[in-house]
Design an enzyme around this catalytic site. Structure first.
Site, PDB file in Angstrom:
ATOM      1  N   CYS A   1       0.828  -1.202   0.000  1.00 37.41           N
ATOM      2  CA  CYS A   1       0.000   0.000   0.000  1.00 37.41           C
ATOM      3  C   CYS A   1       0.865   1.254   0.000  1.00 37.41           C
ATOM      4  CB  CYS A   1      -0.963  -0.009   1.185  1.00 37.41           C
ATOM      5  SG  CYS A   1      -0.177  -0.120   2.806  1.00 37.41           S
TER       6      CYS A   1
ATOM      7  N   HIS B   1      -1.529   1.682   7.404  1.00 34.69           N
ATOM      8  CA  HIS B   1      -2.023   1.514   6.031  1.00 34.69           C
ATOM      9  C   HIS B   1      -1.912   2.842   5.292  1.00 34.69           C
ATOM     10  CE1 HIS B   1      -4.256  -0.056   2.678  1.00 34.69           C
ATOM     11  NE2 HIS B   1      -5.218   0.830   2.826  1.00 34.69           N
TER      12      HIS B   1
END
Length: 913
Positions: free
Chosen positions: A309, A854
């Site tokens: 990510c 994230h």
């Protein structure tokens, strides 16, 4: 490797420890040095839990006096269970994902592991190999997470996990699959089955590595066998060999079917509906779901290949940067510099350009497998499947792409001149021309691609001794600005009252980020109204035991991580001296009924240990029983019997009944009957330092306290009915980071204050001394930065991650940044009449803490004037008011009314004609 049982080794005298902790440390240090002097591929390393290793380090680093007094005890058996998956096979333990070296685990050479096991036993062993990576400069690293592939057998649809090193060849993989399945190699066909699609047939004779072949963590491979029925897998494939990144960029411009050339904000305009991304395209695959007429480009997501990510976030920001998009969607093959020793033979630029073409022409999410393969080849620090920093990747990409496109074949050597009191304009222009003479990456023969990103700042150094002033002008591609208000840290500690006056209570206090244990104790004392004759003893609880005490008030708070569990025991002030000893009270139940000596494996611990100080005079079982009763008195249930019988009933209540629905805790004044008939209120065991053996105590038993005396309270049904043990469980973490980034505007700081902190004058650090040409000595000079020239594309990196010797920390402070009309005029020293007004067009976000966070991105389609949220493969529209939050990490601005904007519009008009 078989690890001998810890109990057996100690009891039978097999374990032969070094004579002193210092000797133990010396032996290990010498083995580590010997290993580092003989690095070679294939060397074995072992993964060890950082918690255990930290306790070992504390033991071997103690002073001679501490050793003689027994203040720091030898650690127990090596215990790696906190870093392995609980359901993994004991003979093949698997590491938990997302572990961070130095935080969760350490790596030790094979010889060190053998010696530690010889001394301490334990395990389980987690063996890993040393590999060599890199293209220009080879570097060694330990492959902590081998590649995990899911093999689907087309004959019966069974699935098997295969784990191999990423440098294993395709030939070795095919041989292993055939051996596992009992299939002859000439009948086997093994497919790259990424996302359950046939992306390429693996060549059983290929010596290419799994990583070079773009195979990813946890992806599927498919086995088909000649003559077997496997029609359910007979779908069209991308070709009959593994797809590769092309060695030449495409010379055709990417166009929408029936529409004009794609660029950021210059796609055809019609209503676009965002659908869930069910499928994805491979960036190395020739097949592509081309956009239909009227569909917008630039709205394809990027598949997460396993903790990628961070890469997806940075790529989406670059993929929505107008000059980058305009350049790479055209024919740039003539600009590739394959001979630049600082570049990547043009391969990185080709892979990046190919990925951008896929992103701007696909309706589905794109899997950037081939790009990641190239990235790992040239930047091995980003290989594997650990989480990385999107800004670090961005810095590498900007520099790497620039060098791949640098038209200067041989960079001239230019000797820099001192400023010598010359006008700043003259010196700045001279150094800027020197820089351009060595760096010339051209876009469409009109402008330099990375001129858009490159600015210039003025650096002034002043010698504190002779006053010599040195002025230089250096280029930059982004500004890494600190967050000035992040000088404090929030910490939660649970306070236990040793006098039994009240229930355990968690307190959240604010302390200096770089403060000491004294600062934390002072803040806690204020929060819990600590009396003058009371003190607090801090400790970390791990696995229902005391892991370490924090008794040195000068120790740094950076040694305490956010995910640890810290308790404070509120004690009556004891006279200082050698007459005090710690009494640790553990809680647990027996796995089986034992009448005599109990072994460690018979005990299942729970809850939080209780600790108090006692005199060093001998204690009876009755004395210890009274201490335990006082500690537990606030947990006493009102409707439970106040007395627990021991002996023949083995701690069980024969006739006590408790109404659980109406049970409540008693007040601190609740009386607990004294033990009668010489029996204790609890079944108590005296245990050794390592918790291996437990000896039952009677009322008349005599215990001579050492530095630390440990006892176990056995909890059976009767104890649980009488006391509410829930208050001993569920200790809060020091700091729990919310995965969602809330707008903590009461703590907000502005982007301008961050920039001012970056530009503020400050002395150089002791490790960054400046050599004064006048004094001919290294001096700790004062340094001042000023902005001199700003680029059309201005990138701000908010320094949210802080690093120290013990701790890596994430700063979640909300930074208030302008979306439009960012005016930097007053910060730029070069008054050349140019506009310094900027608008935001992309953000790289980071949510959560280190290791488990994230990354996502916000990006704007400029001509549409609409914002979109890119969360790996998922893309959705978002209101402009929602993009400002405390997750913002890297901010991308473009100059308003800049040459970039003019050229983009002109290119769009020429494409329309």
């Amino acid at each position: 490797m078989t690890i001998p049982n810890s109990d057996f080794m100690i009891e039978n005298g097999v374990c032969d420890f070094p004579t002193t902790p210092a000797e133990e440390k010396r032996i290990v240090s010498e083995l580590i040095t010997e290993s580092e002097d003989n690095l070679k591929e294939g060397n074995l390393y072992f993964v060890i839990s950082k918690r255990w290793y930290a306790s070992w380090q504390k033991y071997v680093e103690q002073s001679t006096n501490e050793c003689l007094s027994g203040e720091s005890s030898r650690p127990g058996a090596i215990d790696n269970h906190d870093i392995i998956e609980s359901e993994s096979d004991a003979n093949d333990p698997q590491l938990r994902r997302l572990l961070v070296e130095g935080v969760d685990y350490v790596l030790v050479p094979q010889e060190v592991w053998k010696r530690l096991v010889e001394w301490y036993s334990g395990g389980p062993p987690i063996e890993r190999k040393l590999i060599c990576q890199g293209f220009y400069s080879r570097s060694y690293s330990v492959e902590v997470y081998p590649l995990c592939l899911m093999l689907t057998d087309g004959r019966d649809e069974s699935r098997t996990t295969i784990r191999l090193g990423k440098q294993t060849s395709i030939r070795e993989l095919c041989e292993k699959v055939c051996t596992m399945t009992g299939v002859a190699q000439e009948k086997a066909h093994i497919w790259d089955y990424f996302h359950k699609r046939k992306n390429g047939l693996l060549d059983p004779s290929s010596n290419k590595s799994l990583e070079e072949s773009s195979l990813q963590m946890d992806q599927d491979i498919l086995l088909e066998v000649d003559g077997s029925s496997s029609s359910q897998y007979a779908i069209s494939s991308a070709g009959n060999e593994l797809a590769l990144v092309p060695l030449e960029p495409s010379r055709s411009r990417v166009t929408i079917a029936g529409g004009p050339t794609l660029s950021n904000g210059h796609s055809t305009s019609s209503k676009f509906s965002l659908f869930p991304r069910i499928t994805s395209e491979d960036d190395g695959c020739n097949s592509l779901s081309i956009l239909g007429k009227g569909e917008k480009g630039g709205l394809a997501g990027l598949s997460n290949l396993g903790n990628t990510c961070f890469m997806n976030s940075a790529l989406q920001c670059l993929a929505h940067t107008p000059p980058i998009v305009d350049y790479f969607l055209q024919d740039y093959s003539d600009d590739i510099n394959r001979d630049n020793p600082l570049g990547m033979c043009g391969e990185l630029a080709i892979a990046f350009g190919d990925l951008l073409k896929k992103l701007w022409s696909s309706r589905n999410a794109v899997a950037p497998r081939s790009f990641k393969t190239k990235l790992a080849r040239f930047a091995p620090q980003f290989s594997g499947y650990n989480q990385h920093d999107s800004q670090e990747l961005l810095a590498f990409l900007l520099d790497g792409l620039h060098e791949d496109l640098n038209k200067v074949k041989r960079k001239p050597y230019i000797e820099l001149k001192d400023s010598d009191s010359r006008p700043d304009d003259e010196v700045a222009e001279e150094l800027w021309n020197y820089h351009k003479a060595r760096n010339d990456s051209v876009i469409v023969n009109v402008c330099q691609v990375f001129d858009f990103f490159q600015g210039q700042y003025k650096s002034t150094l002043v010698c504190p001794v002779c006053g010599k002033i040195s002025i230089t002008f250096d280029p930059f591609m982004y500004l890494s600005v600190p967050l000035p208000s992040t000088l404090t840290r929030s910490m939660t500690v649970t306070v236990f009252y040793c006098d039994g006056s009240r229930l355990p209570m968690p307190y959240t206090v604010t302390v200096p980020k770089h403060g000491s244990i004294r600062d934390l104790i002072t803040a806690l004392g204020t929060a819990c109204c600590l009396a003058d004759d009371e003190s607090l003893l801090l400790a970390e609880v791990y696995d229902h035991k005391i892991f370490r005490y924090f008794e040195n008030p000068l120790d740094s708070l950076s040694a305490i991580k956010d995910d640890e569990h810290i308790v404070a025991y509120r004690l009556n002030q004891m006279p200082k001296g050698s007459g005090n000893a710690k009494l640790e009270i553990l809680h647990g139940g027996l796995e089986r009924d034992v009448l005599e000596s109990v072994r460690g494996r018979d005990v299942k611990l729970f809850g939080t240990p209780l600790v108090t100080y006692v005199n060093t005079d001998p204690l009876s079982g009755t004395d210890i029983d009274a201490v335990i009763s006082g500690f537990l008195s606030p947990l006493h249930r009102v409707h439970a019997s106040s007395k627990i019988h021991n002996g023949s009933d083995n701690g069980h209540l024969a006739d006590a009944t408790t109404d659980e629905t109406s049970a409540s805790l008693s007040s601190p004044d609740t009386e607990i009957d004294d033990a009668s008939d010489g029996q204790l209120s609890f079944r108590i065991f005296l245990t050794d330092e390592r918790g291996l053996n437990y000896k039952p105590l009677q009322s008349e038993s005599s215990v001579s306290p050492g530095t630390i005396t440990k006892v176990l309270v056995e909890w059976n049904e009767g104890e649980h009915e009488t006391y509410d043990s829930s208050y001993l469980n569920d200790l809060p973490e020091v700091h729990k980071t919310s995965f969602s980034a809330k707008k903590t505007r009461q703590e907000a700081i502005s982007l301008f204050s961050c920039l001012e902190a970056f530009l503020a004058e400050e002395p150089l650090g002791p490790d960054d001394m400046w050599f004064c040409p006048s004094c001919k000595e290294h001096r700790q000079a004062n340094k001042k930065l000023d902005l001199w020239k700003l680029p059309d594309i201005l990138v701000f990196h908010l320094k949210r991650f802080t690093y120290s010797r013990y701790l890596k920390n994430k700063i979640d402070t909300f930074v208030n940044f302008p979306i439009q009309d960012l005016d930097l005029s007053k910060y730029v020293k070069n008054k050349n009449g140019q506009s310094y007004l900027y608008e935001l067009y992309a953000i790289s976000n980071h949510y959560g803490g280190l290791g488990g966070g994230h990354y996502t991105a916000y990006a704007k389609l400029i001509d549409d004037n609409k914002w979109y949220h890119f969360d790996d493969s998922h893309v959705s529209s978002v209101n402009e008011s929602e993009i400002k939050n405390s997750a913002a990490y890297v901010l991308f601005y473009r100059r308003v009314g800049s040459e970039t904007e003019t050229q983009t519009a002109e290119m769009s008009r020429s494409d329309m004609d």
